[in-house]
Design an enzyme around this catalytic site. Structure first.
Site, mmCIF file in Angstrom:
data_model
loop_
_atom_site.group_PDB
_atom_site.id
_atom_site.type_symbol
_atom_site.label_atom_id
_atom_site.label_comp_id
_atom_site.label_asym_id
_atom_site.label_seq_id
_atom_site.Cartn_x
_atom_site.Cartn_y
_atom_site.Cartn_z
ATOM 1 N N TYR A 32 -14.154 -17.676 -3.537
ATOM 2 C CA TYR A 32 -14.342 -19.062 -3.949
ATOM 3 C C TYR A 32 -13.069 -19.652 -4.513
ATOM 4 O O TYR A 32 -12.072 -18.941 -4.698
ATOM 5 C CB TYR A 32 -15.494 -19.177 -4.958
ATOM 6 C CG TYR A 32 -15.183 -18.710 -6.364
ATOM 7 C CD1 TYR A 32 -14.979 -17.361 -6.644
ATOM 8 C CD2 TYR A 32 -15.086 -19.605 -7.418
ATOM 9 C CE1 TYR A 32 -14.691 -16.938 -7.933
ATOM 10 C CE2 TYR A 32 -14.814 -19.194 -8.715
ATOM 11 C CZ TYR A 32 -14.616 -17.861 -8.963
ATOM 12 O OH TYR A 32 -14.328 -17.433 -10.235
ATOM 13 N N ARG A 100 -30.017 -5.819 5.832
ATOM 14 C CA ARG A 100 -29.149 -5.288 4.781
ATOM 15 C C ARG A 100 -28.083 -4.354 5.336
ATOM 16 O O ARG A 100 -27.510 -3.552 4.601
ATOM 17 C CB ARG A 100 -29.990 -4.570 3.721
ATOM 18 C CG ARG A 100 -30.854 -5.532 2.904
ATOM 19 C CD ARG A 100 -31.321 -4.887 1.631
ATOM 20 N NE ARG A 100 -30.243 -4.205 0.926
ATOM 21 C CZ ARG A 100 -29.413 -4.811 0.072
ATOM 22 N NH1 ARG A 100 -29.531 -6.075 -0.190
ATOM 23 N NH2 ARG A 100 -28.466 -4.108 -0.517
ATOM 24 N N LYS A 146 -10.032 -13.959 -5.474
ATOM 25 C CA LYS A 146 -10.995 -14.770 -6.227
ATOM 26 C C LYS A 146 -12.375 -14.559 -5.612
ATOM 27 O O LYS A 146 -12.872 -15.399 -4.843
ATOM 28 C CB LYS A 146 -10.556 -16.246 -6.233
ATOM 29 C CG LYS A 146 -11.185 -17.052 -7.339
ATOM 30 C CD LYS A 146 -10.409 -18.327 -7.582
ATOM 31 C CE LYS A 146 -11.145 -19.304 -8.483
ATOM 32 N NZ LYS A 146 -11.460 -18.815 -9.811
ATOM 33 N N GLU A 178 -5.546 -10.448 -18.702
ATOM 34 C CA GLU A 178 -6.023 -11.834 -18.597
ATOM 35 C C GLU A 178 -7.322 -11.969 -19.379
ATOM 36 O O GLU A 178 -7.758 -11.021 -20.029
ATOM 37 C CB GLU A 178 -6.192 -12.247 -17.131
ATOM 38 C CG GLU A 178 -7.237 -11.477 -16.354
ATOM 39 C CD GLU A 178 -7.464 -12.036 -14.940
ATOM 40 O OE1 GLU A 178 -6.994 -13.132 -14.618
ATOM 41 O OE2 GLU A 178 -8.147 -11.354 -14.157
ATOM 42 N N LEU A 202 -5.916 -12.593 -11.738
ATOM 43 C CA LEU A 202 -5.976 -13.678 -10.764
ATOM 44 C C LEU A 202 -4.720 -14.532 -10.982
ATOM 45 O O LEU A 202 -4.370 -14.833 -12.125
ATOM 46 C CB LEU A 202 -7.227 -14.532 -10.995
ATOM 47 C CG LEU A 202 -7.350 -15.687 -9.995
ATOM 48 C CD1 LEU A 202 -7.819 -15.155 -8.647
ATOM 49 C CD2 LEU A 202 -8.305 -16.749 -10.498
HETATM 50 N N1 PMP Z 1 -8.376 -15.418 -14.315
HETATM 51 C C1 PMP Z 1 -9.686 -15.402 -14.046
HETATM 52 C C2 PMP Z 1 -10.405 -14.095 -14.057
HETATM 53 C C3 PMP Z 1 -10.380 -16.596 -13.767
HETATM 54 O O1 PMP Z 1 -11.691 -16.572 -13.488
HETATM 55 C C4 PMP Z 1 -9.675 -17.823 -13.820
HETATM 56 C C5 PMP Z 1 -10.392 -19.124 -13.583
HETATM 57 N N2 PMP Z 1 -10.806 -19.268 -12.275
HETATM 58 C C6 PMP Z 1 -8.302 -17.802 -14.094
HETATM 59 C C7 PMP Z 1 -7.685 -16.573 -14.336
HETATM 60 C C8 PMP Z 1 -7.492 -19.069 -14.118
HETATM 61 O O2 PMP Z 1 -7.227 -19.546 -12.828
HETATM 62 P P1 PMP Z 1 -6.970 -21.108 -12.535
HETATM 63 O O3 PMP Z 1 -5.891 -21.535 -13.465
HETATM 64 O O4 PMP Z 1 -6.528 -21.150 -11.125
HETATM 65 O O5 PMP Z 1 -8.253 -21.813 -12.799
#
Ligand code: PMP
Length: 284
Positions: A32, A100, A146, A178, A202
């Site tokens: 996503y 499944r 993502k 993070e 991410l």
């Molecule tokens: N890390 C994670 C695990 C996230 O879910 C998000 C938000 N989607 C971010 C970092 C930040 O990413 P962005 O700045 O692209 O929203």
């Protein structure tokens, strides 16, 4: 009631239905994207679409639409929306499978959902800062993708909320990587530090914007994680994401960060972000 785009059709969300055989539903076999919208215009759309393509490529799903098509769908959804600040949600699953049987993926057509929802940022939290909980990262090893399979993130965020904190800060291999739904920056010895863009995080688009802004105003930025041991010496810390922008963290578990107030580097980054946003919206 809101209009959504599902597999080629614009529908009321109450009428948009996905098969129980959809692999996104059954296996979390989907990725996503979330794009912030300021005054009716998606912010850094091209970068979000790049990241969507990267996530799709990483899980071997063909990107079902081109950049122009995504932009047209988003523009149509936003044209019907009232108000200014939204986020656009794009979800692409591997498609409707055969029962499944996880292995039969040949010839499937990806399911595509695009929707928008209003965002409201709690400005008082921005001024005062939030508390965070420090937790061991229990997620898988490909956090760069993502993926919609967010069970680990959900459990971590729940745990943080139960501890009275607004975000979980995650430790992996003894380092701060993070947040459960955000990237993290810390000021240590005058240097703005954030974890390197490897598989443990991410690659947030907001993170990218903040690195640009910090470099442009002469702040020393380093993509080097802070260790759990160094956390006690951190002077400032903030989290960032597309829907939350820049949020100061003033306490981690029972420990104050710096003097438990948003520090000068954090406030400068917040100001620079607000100015960039104002320019994007055409306010200045
Ligand atoms: N890390 C994670 C695990 C996230 O879910 C998000 C938000 N989607 C971010 C970092 C930040 O990413 P962005 O700045 O692209 O929203």
């Amino acid at each position: 009631m809101a209009t959504v785009y599902l597999d080629g059709n614009f529908l009321d969300d109450s009428e948009a239905k996905v098969s129980i055989h959809d692999r996104g539903f059954l296996f979390g076999d989907a990725v996503y994207e979330v794009v912030p919208v300021y005054r009716g215009n998606p912010f850094r759309l091209a970068r979000h679409l790049d990241r969507l393509r990267e996530s799709l490529a990483a899980v071997a799903i063909d990107c079902p639409l081109g950049d122009g098509e995504w932009a047209t769908i988003i523009a149509r959804l936003l044209a019907e929306a009232h108000g200014h600040e939204y986020s656009v949600y794009i979800q692409v699953t591997r498609g409707v499978g055969v029962g499944r049987d996880a292995t039969r993926t040949q010839g499937l057509r990806p399911t595509v959902l695009v929707s928008i929802s209003p965002v409201s940022i709690d400005r008082t939290l921005l001024a005062s800062g939030i508390r965070a909980a420090l937790l061991e990262d229990i997620r898988w090893h490909h956090c760069r993708i993502k993926a919609t399979a967010l069970l680990g993130n959900v459990l971590l965020r729940r745990e943080a909320l139960q501890r009275g904190a607004a975000e979980a800060l995650l430790i992996r291999d003894g380092e701060l990587t993070e947040g459960s739904s955000s990237n993290v920056f810390a000021v240590l010895d005058g240097v703005l530090r954030t974890a390197p863009p490897d598989e443990r995080i991410l690659r947030g688009i907001t993170r990218e914007v903040i690195i640009e802004l910090a470099c442009a105003c002469g702040i020393d930025v380093r993509e080097q994680a802070v260790s759990a041991a160094q956390l006690a010496s951190v002077q400032e810390l903030f989290i960032c994401s597309s829907v939350r922008e820049v949020v100061p963290v003033i306490q981690i578990d029972a420990n104050a960060v710096g003097d438990a107030r948003p520090g000068p580097v954090t406030r400068r980054i917040m100001q620079e972000f607000a100015a960039l946003k104002a320019r994007f919206k055409g306010d200045s």
